[in-house]
Design a protein around this motif. Structure first.
Motif, PDB file in Angstrom:
ATOM      1  N   PRO A  70      31.867  46.929  47.553  1.00  0.00           N
ATOM      2  CA  PRO A  70      31.219  47.224  46.277  1.00  0.00           C
ATOM      3  C   PRO A  70      32.221  47.179  45.131  1.00  0.00           C
ATOM      4  CG  PRO A  70      31.691  49.258  47.427  1.00  0.00           C
ATOM      5  CD  PRO A  70      32.091  48.138  48.352  1.00  0.00           C
ATOM      6  N   PRO A  71      31.740  47.167  43.877  1.00  0.00           N
ATOM      7  CA  PRO A  71      32.658  47.340  42.754  1.00  0.00           C
ATOM      8  C   PRO A  71      33.506  48.593  42.942  1.00  0.00           C
ATOM      9  CG  PRO A  71      30.475  46.732  41.975  1.00  0.00           C
ATOM     10  CD  PRO A  71      30.339  46.991  43.448  1.00  0.00           C
ATOM     11  N   ASN A  72      34.757  48.500  42.507  1.00  0.00           N
ATOM     12  CA  ASN A  72      35.749  49.570  42.672  1.00  0.00           C
ATOM     13  C   ASN A  72      36.058  49.837  44.131  1.00  0.00           C
ATOM     14  OD1 ASN A  72      37.548  51.242  41.225  1.00  0.00           O
ATOM     15  ND2 ASN A  72      36.302  53.046  41.620  1.00  0.00           N
ATOM     16  N   GLY A  73      35.796  48.843  44.979  1.00  0.00           N
ATOM     17  CA  GLY A  73      35.960  49.029  46.411  1.00  0.00           C
ATOM     18  C   GLY A  73      37.397  49.186  46.874  1.00  0.00           C
ATOM     19  N   LEU A  74      38.390  48.732  46.083  1.00  0.00           N
ATOM     20  CA  LEU A  74      39.779  48.973  46.486  1.00  0.00           C
ATOM     21  C   LEU A  74      40.079  50.466  46.505  1.00  0.00           C
ATOM     22  CD1 LEU A  74      41.989  46.254  44.737  1.00  0.00           C
ATOM     23  CD2 LEU A  74      40.690  46.127  46.866  1.00  0.00           C
ATOM     24  N   VAL A  75      39.296  51.221  45.749  1.00  0.00           N
ATOM     25  CA  VAL A  75      39.465  52.679  45.710  1.00  0.00           C
ATOM     26  C   VAL A  75      38.558  53.360  46.728  1.00  0.00           C
ATOM     27  CG1 VAL A  75      39.233  54.731  44.247  1.00  0.00           C
ATOM     28  CG2 VAL A  75      40.134  52.593  43.282  1.00  0.00           C
ATOM     29  N   TYR A 126      31.965  29.828  33.689  1.00  0.00           N
ATOM     30  CA  TYR A 126      30.725  29.906  34.457  1.00  0.00           C
ATOM     31  C   TYR A 126      30.838  29.109  35.754  1.00  0.00           C
ATOM     32  CZ  TYR A 126      29.271  31.891  30.029  1.00  0.00           C
ATOM     33  OH  TYR A 126      29.187  32.672  28.912  1.00  0.00           O
ATOM     34  N   GLY A 127      29.837  28.293  36.069  1.00  0.00           N
ATOM     35  CA  GLY A 127      29.817  27.671  37.379  1.00  0.00           C
ATOM     36  C   GLY A 127      29.693  28.739  38.455  1.00  0.00           C
ATOM     37  N   SER A 128      30.579  28.668  39.445  1.00  0.00           N
ATOM     38  CA  SER A 128      30.700  29.711  40.465  1.00  0.00           C
ATOM     39  C   SER A 128      32.180  29.930  40.724  1.00  0.00           C
ATOM     40  CB  SER A 128      29.995  29.307  41.764  1.00  0.00           C
ATOM     41  OG  SER A 128      30.190  30.299  42.762  1.00  0.00           O
ATOM     42  N   PHE A 129      32.680  31.124  40.393  1.00  0.00           N
ATOM     43  CA  PHE A 129      34.107  31.364  40.569  1.00  0.00           C
ATOM     44  C   PHE A 129      34.367  32.367  41.691  1.00  0.00           C
ATOM     45  CE2 PHE A 129      33.004  34.214  36.946  1.00  0.00           C
ATOM     46  CZ  PHE A 129      33.422  35.441  37.433  1.00  0.00           C
ATOM     47  N   VAL A 130      35.575  32.291  42.221  1.00  0.00           N
ATOM     48  CA  VAL A 130      36.020  33.178  43.298  1.00  0.00           C
ATOM     49  C   VAL A 130      36.490  34.500  42.704  1.00  0.00           C
ATOM     50  CG1 VAL A 130      37.774  33.521  45.092  1.00  0.00           C
ATOM     51  CG2 VAL A 130      36.657  31.287  44.824  1.00  0.00           C
ATOM     52  N   MET A 131      36.064  35.596  43.335  1.00  0.00           N
ATOM     53  CA  MET A 131      36.594  36.916  42.992  1.00  0.00           C
ATOM     54  C   MET A 131      37.552  37.351  44.102  1.00  0.00           C
ATOM     55  SD  MET A 131      33.200  38.900  41.522  1.00  0.00           S
ATOM     56  CE  MET A 131      32.203  38.626  43.002  1.00  0.00           C
ATOM     57  N   ALA A 132      38.801  37.565  43.753  1.00  0.00           N
ATOM     58  CA  ALA A 132      39.822  38.043  44.693  1.00  0.00           C
ATOM     59  C   ALA A 132      41.067  38.368  43.865  1.00  0.00           C
ATOM     60  CB  ALA A 132      40.147  36.985  45.758  1.00  0.00           C
ATOM     61  N   PRO A 133      41.876  39.302  44.299  1.00  0.00           N
ATOM     62  CA  PRO A 133      41.783  40.152  45.485  1.00  0.00           C
ATOM     63  C   PRO A 133      40.937  41.410  45.304  1.00  0.00           C
ATOM     64  CG  PRO A 133      43.897  40.462  44.418  1.00  0.00           C
ATOM     65  CD  PRO A 133      43.179  39.428  43.625  1.00  0.00           C
ATOM     66  N   TRP A 134      40.103  41.447  44.233  1.00  0.00           N
ATOM     67  CA  TRP A 134      39.065  42.465  44.162  1.00  0.00           C
ATOM     68  C   TRP A 134      37.839  41.844  43.513  1.00  0.00           C
ATOM     69  CZ3 TRP A 134      43.179  42.749  40.669  1.00  0.00           C
ATOM     70  CH2 TRP A 134      42.853  42.702  39.316  1.00  0.00           C
ATOM     71  N   CYS A 135      36.705  42.538  43.632  1.00  0.00           N
ATOM     72  CA  CYS A 135      35.423  42.030  43.132  1.00  0.00           C
ATOM     73  C   CYS A 135      34.863  42.983  42.081  1.00  0.00           C
ATOM     74  CB  CYS A 135      34.407  41.895  44.267  1.00  0.00           C
ATOM     75  SG  CYS A 135      34.879  40.725  45.545  1.00  0.00           S
ATOM     76  N   GLY A 136      34.293  42.408  41.050  1.00  0.00           N
ATOM     77  CA  GLY A 136      33.652  43.219  40.027  1.00  0.00           C
ATOM     78  C   GLY A 136      34.658  44.083  39.286  1.00  0.00           C
ATOM     79  N   ARG A 137      34.254  45.309  38.989  1.00  0.00           N
ATOM     80  CA  ARG A 137      35.102  46.218  38.219  1.00  0.00           C
ATOM     81  C   ARG A 137      36.037  47.004  39.131  1.00  0.00           C
ATOM     82  NH1 ARG A 137      29.925  46.457  36.036  1.00  0.00           N
ATOM     83  NH2 ARG A 137      29.788  45.846  33.827  1.00  0.00           N
ATOM     84  N   LEU A 138      37.313  46.988  38.813  1.00  0.00           N
ATOM     85  CA  LEU A 138      38.300  47.882  39.424  1.00  0.00           C
ATOM     86  C   LEU A 138      38.577  48.966  38.398  1.00  0.00           C
ATOM     87  CD1 LEU A 138      40.380  48.721  41.550  1.00  0.00           C
ATOM     88  CD2 LEU A 138      41.974  47.065  40.538  1.00  0.00           C
ATOM     89  N   GLY A 139      38.172  50.199  38.718  1.00  0.00           N
ATOM     90  CA  GLY A 139      38.173  51.275  37.743  1.00  0.00           C
ATOM     91  C   GLY A 139      39.531  51.518  37.116  1.00  0.00           C
TER      92      GLY A 139
END
Length: 271
Positions: free
Chosen positions: A242-247, A46-59
């Motif tokens: 957005p989520p799945n944004g690498l695609v 928890y706390g606050s973590f960094v999302m990289a090199p993608w955010c949320g769900r990568l399909g």
């Protein structure tokens, strides 16, 4: 904290605010206290973590970079979640009384060499926190995203009134049965949410703990995920796509063009 935990932690102070960074726990902010109140849910997830090199769900853990199809491991379930850096050790580059810079060298299963850098800076007054993320390549260009996943406590005191989440979005990304955006933009729906919203003038979300504190999250980016399906906490996640944004919305990091994103959390007491 134990002595070893204290040695690993980076503590920042300004005014009535105290912030703890944990390079050994994915560079996350493990604590943010304002006037003695803890604002973030506690625990290594928890706390606050960094999302990289993608955010949320990568399909399904897949994306294309030019002619190459890349597969990364999926989490429990069919998709890969929140990038690779939140569970890896980071390095403290610099630390002063009220600011610090941490970085992390990208390694497998991410197939491209690069660096993710996070800077955290408390305002001198102790009334705000500015966070900056950068993603750089050490060689080949690659698509990337970056953002933050803070878990704000729903209640600041036992039995206290729950937080109110207020924002105005221009659209909501329609979520399909696989929990990925379908590509359709719809009018924002009432919560509860595990959804991505678009804000053309930049992210602005206000959290109000009645009688105690108001905190506003802003960022010069279009996308923000709001998650409020848990009793203990709510999440307000500014991110570069957005989520799945690498695609669907690939943003290429090249030797000349790093990816950069900044967010500010500003607060004021209500009592």
């Amino acid at each position: 904290m134990s002595l070893n935990d204290t040695e690993r932690a980076v503590l920042l102070r300004a005014g009535d605010a105290e912030l703890t960074l944990r390079p050994d726990q994915g560079g996350r902010i493990s604590s943010l206290r304002v006037r003695g109140d803890e604002l973030l849910r506690q625990g290594e997830r928890y706390g606050s973590f960094v999302m990289a090199p993608w955010c949320g769900r990568l399909g399904y853990g897949r994306f294309r970079n030019g002619g190459r199809m890349v597969q990364v491991p999926t989490d429990p379930g069919p998709h890969a979640l929140h990038g690779t850096v939140r569970r890896r050790p980071w390095r403290t580059v610099t630390a002063t009384t009220a600011s610090a810079v941490l970085d992390h060298a990208l390694t497998g299963p991410w197939p491209y060499a690069g660096t993710v850098t996070q800077e955290a800076e408390l305002a001198e007054s102790g009334g705000s926190l500015t966070l900056r993320l950068g993603v750089e390549t050490a060689g080949d260009s690659f698509p990337a995203q970056a953002g933050w996943h803070p878990w704000f406590l729903r209640r600041l005191t036992p039995g206290g009134e729950g937080v109110r989440v207020d924002f105005a979005a221009d659209w909501q990304e329609e979520r399909g049965p696989d929990h990925l955006p379908t590509g359709r933009r719809i009018d924002p729906l009432p919560g509860p949410w595990d959804d991505c919203f678009g804000m053309n003038d930049g992210v602005r979300v206000t959290l109000t703990w009645p009688g105690r504190l108001e905190l506003t999250v802003t960022a010069r980016t279009t996308w923000c995920v709001i998650y409020d399906e848990q009793e203990e906490a709510v999440c307000v996640e500014p991110q570069s796509g957005p989520p799945n944004g690498l695609v669907t919305h690939p943003r290429l990091v090249t030797p000349l063009e790093p990816l950069e994103i900044t967010t500010t959390w500003a607060w004021r007491p209500l009592s």
